[in-house]
Enzyme design. Sequence first.
Site, mmCIF file in Angstrom:
data_model
loop_
_atom_site.group_PDB
_atom_site.id
_atom_site.type_symbol
_atom_site.label_atom_id
_atom_site.label_comp_id
_atom_site.label_asym_id
_atom_site.label_seq_id
_atom_site.Cartn_x
_atom_site.Cartn_y
_atom_site.Cartn_z
ATOM 1 N N ARG A 107 0.881 -1.181 0.000
ATOM 2 C CA ARG A 107 0.000 0.000 0.000
ATOM 3 C C ARG A 107 0.904 1.212 0.000
ATOM 4 O O ARG A 107 1.732 1.383 0.904
ATOM 5 C CB ARG A 107 -0.906 0.007 1.238
ATOM 6 C CG ARG A 107 -1.553 1.370 1.461
ATOM 7 C CD ARG A 107 -2.639 1.352 2.504
ATOM 8 N NE ARG A 107 -3.806 0.656 2.017
ATOM 9 C CZ ARG A 107 -5.003 0.697 2.618
ATOM 10 N NH1 ARG A 107 -5.165 1.382 3.737
ATOM 11 N NH2 ARG A 107 -6.025 0.045 2.112
ATOM 12 N N HIS A 134 -7.649 0.976 -6.052
ATOM 13 C CA HIS A 134 -7.777 0.058 -4.904
ATOM 14 C C HIS A 134 -8.462 -1.227 -5.380
ATOM 15 O O HIS A 134 -9.610 -1.504 -5.022
ATOM 16 C CB HIS A 134 -8.596 0.751 -3.816
ATOM 17 C CG HIS A 134 -8.502 0.095 -2.471
ATOM 18 N ND1 HIS A 134 -7.673 -0.971 -2.190
ATOM 19 C CD2 HIS A 134 -9.156 0.370 -1.302
ATOM 20 C CE1 HIS A 134 -7.816 -1.319 -0.926
ATOM 21 N NE2 HIS A 134 -8.704 -0.527 -0.368
ATOM 22 N N GLN A 137 -10.218 -4.013 -3.046
ATOM 23 C CA GLN A 137 -11.486 -3.563 -2.471
ATOM 24 C C GLN A 137 -12.649 -3.857 -3.411
ATOM 25 O O GLN A 137 -13.688 -4.374 -2.998
ATOM 26 C CB GLN A 137 -11.421 -2.050 -2.207
ATOM 27 C CG GLN A 137 -12.703 -1.473 -1.654
ATOM 28 C CD GLN A 137 -12.986 -1.967 -0.252
ATOM 29 O OE1 GLN A 137 -12.136 -1.860 0.628
ATOM 30 N NE2 GLN A 137 -14.169 -2.521 -0.021
ATOM 31 N N ASP A 225 -17.512 7.119 -0.581
ATOM 32 C CA ASP A 225 -16.242 6.973 0.139
ATOM 33 C C ASP A 225 -15.966 8.305 0.826
ATOM 34 O O ASP A 225 -16.645 9.309 0.583
ATOM 35 C CB ASP A 225 -15.139 6.600 -0.884
ATOM 36 C CG ASP A 225 -13.814 6.221 -0.211
ATOM 37 O OD1 ASP A 225 -13.782 6.043 1.026
ATOM 38 O OD2 ASP A 225 -12.801 6.112 -0.932
ATOM 39 N N CYS A 266 -16.287 1.425 1.243
ATOM 40 C CA CYS A 266 -15.115 0.583 1.506
ATOM 41 C C CYS A 266 -14.673 0.656 2.974
ATOM 42 O O CYS A 266 -13.977 -0.236 3.449
ATOM 43 C CB CYS A 266 -13.969 0.989 0.584
ATOM 44 S SG CYS A 266 -13.370 2.664 0.840
ATOM 45 N N ARG A 294 -13.289 -8.792 2.023
ATOM 46 C CA ARG A 294 -11.893 -8.475 1.711
ATOM 47 C C ARG A 294 -11.037 -9.719 1.966
ATOM 48 O O ARG A 294 -10.163 -10.066 1.186
ATOM 49 C CB ARG A 294 -11.385 -7.319 2.592
ATOM 50 C CG ARG A 294 -12.005 -5.968 2.322
ATOM 51 C CD ARG A 294 -11.637 -5.429 0.967
ATOM 52 N NE ARG A 294 -10.205 -5.290 0.779
ATOM 53 C CZ ARG A 294 -9.458 -4.280 1.249
ATOM 54 N NH1 ARG A 294 -10.032 -3.285 1.899
ATOM 55 N NH2 ARG A 294 -8.165 -4.221 1.019
HETATM 56 N N1 CP Z 1 -11.083 -0.307 2.897
HETATM 57 C C1 CP Z 1 -9.795 -0.352 3.259
HETATM 58 O O1 CP Z 1 -8.887 -0.561 2.451
HETATM 59 O O2 CP Z 1 -9.599 -0.163 4.593
HETATM 60 P P1 CP Z 1 -8.216 0.041 5.329
HETATM 61 O O3 CP Z 1 -7.697 1.403 4.958
HETATM 62 O O4 CP Z 1 -8.567 -0.062 6.785
HETATM 63 O O5 CP Z 1 -7.262 -1.037 4.908
HETATM 64 N N1 NVA Z 2 -10.206 6.697 -0.749
HETATM 65 C C1 NVA Z 2 -9.733 6.236 0.516
HETATM 66 C C2 NVA Z 2 -9.880 4.741 0.623
HETATM 67 C C3 NVA Z 2 -9.458 4.162 1.938
HETATM 68 C C4 NVA Z 2 -9.585 2.671 1.986
HETATM 69 C C5 NVA Z 2 -8.279 6.647 0.703
HETATM 70 O O1 NVA Z 2 -7.486 6.504 -0.226
HETATM 71 O O2 NVA Z 2 -7.958 7.130 1.786
#
Ligand code: CP
Ligand code: NVA
Length: 308
Positions: A107, A134, A137, A225, A266, A294
């Site tokens: 990530r 992502h 997700q 989101d 998400c 997930r």
């Molecule tokens: N939805 C998601 O990716 O959550 P986290 O940021 O907690 O991993």
């Molecule tokens: N759009 C959000 C998703 C988190 C899972 C971010 O990137 O922070």
Amino acid sequence: MTDFLDINKTDASDLHNILGQAKAMKAARADQPKGTLDADTPLANHMVALIFEKPSTRTRVSFDVGVRQMGGQSMILSGSEMQLGHGETIADTARVLSRYVDMIMIRTFDENVLLEMAEYASVPVINGLTDRTHPCQIMADVMTYEEHHGSIKGKRVVWMGDGNNVCTSFLHAAGQFGFDLTFSGPSNLEPEAEAIGYAREKGSKVYIERDAHKAVEGADLIVTDTWLSMHDKQSARERRHNLLRPYQVNNELLASAGDNAVFMHCLPAHREEEITSEVMDGPQSLVFDEAENRLHAQKAIMRHCLGV
Ligand code: CP
Ligand code: NVA
């Protein structure tokens, strides 16, 4: 062995197979304690590195638990505590990690970090979120929709609010799984043109509708989101909130959609900002099934990547 970098970079037939396997694996361990090993342990003798340059709850825990349930071992690494965060190149990090582990999930911020990791690693690399996409997700989201309402093909999905990284992966999924997507949000927070073009080229309809109530009419699925993603500057908070407030998903908006529509997010959610608690905890919300899936979707993604 293969990478899982984005939904538009994996064959549609593989995406369907991954979801089929995820559903079967979920069913096979129904009601078992979370720490029970799967009957089949395809990741036995495999070591997986999980690298985080941004915070995470779901991705971090679901990947870790998934590796262990399949008999493998995992390690969670924080980018800032690795030499990666102190000037070592991504290419060198990728080469070194490939000598120790069998798969890397990362990530990160800039998508180029992910792409360079994938280029120089000799083991599969999985995208656990970048500023741009992502994909894990959205695999869980498609799985969740289909568990409740059957095939997502031909359905009407409405994305409400910020055209962010999760929205981009939804557009990729629209193209690959054959559903239509309406974006409803402010003009300066629209999703990237490339992803819209991709979905349209694959034959899916993509609409832009500024009016949130019109957008959700006849929707099968409404998704939103956070209004401020992890890569967005805190200084943009007030401006973004002002722009995005008309796109809050609340009971009034759901009433315009009708009883058929289900809701997804998400997570993490910012209650009473992009989503009200009445919707999030209401009968049309699938958010916690989505979070659970997930785990199952990513287990199947890992098997796909390792070919096991
Ligand atoms: N939805 C998601 O990716 O959550 P986290 O940021 O907690 O991993
Ligand atoms: N759009 C959000 C998703 C988190 C899972 C971010 O990137 O922070």
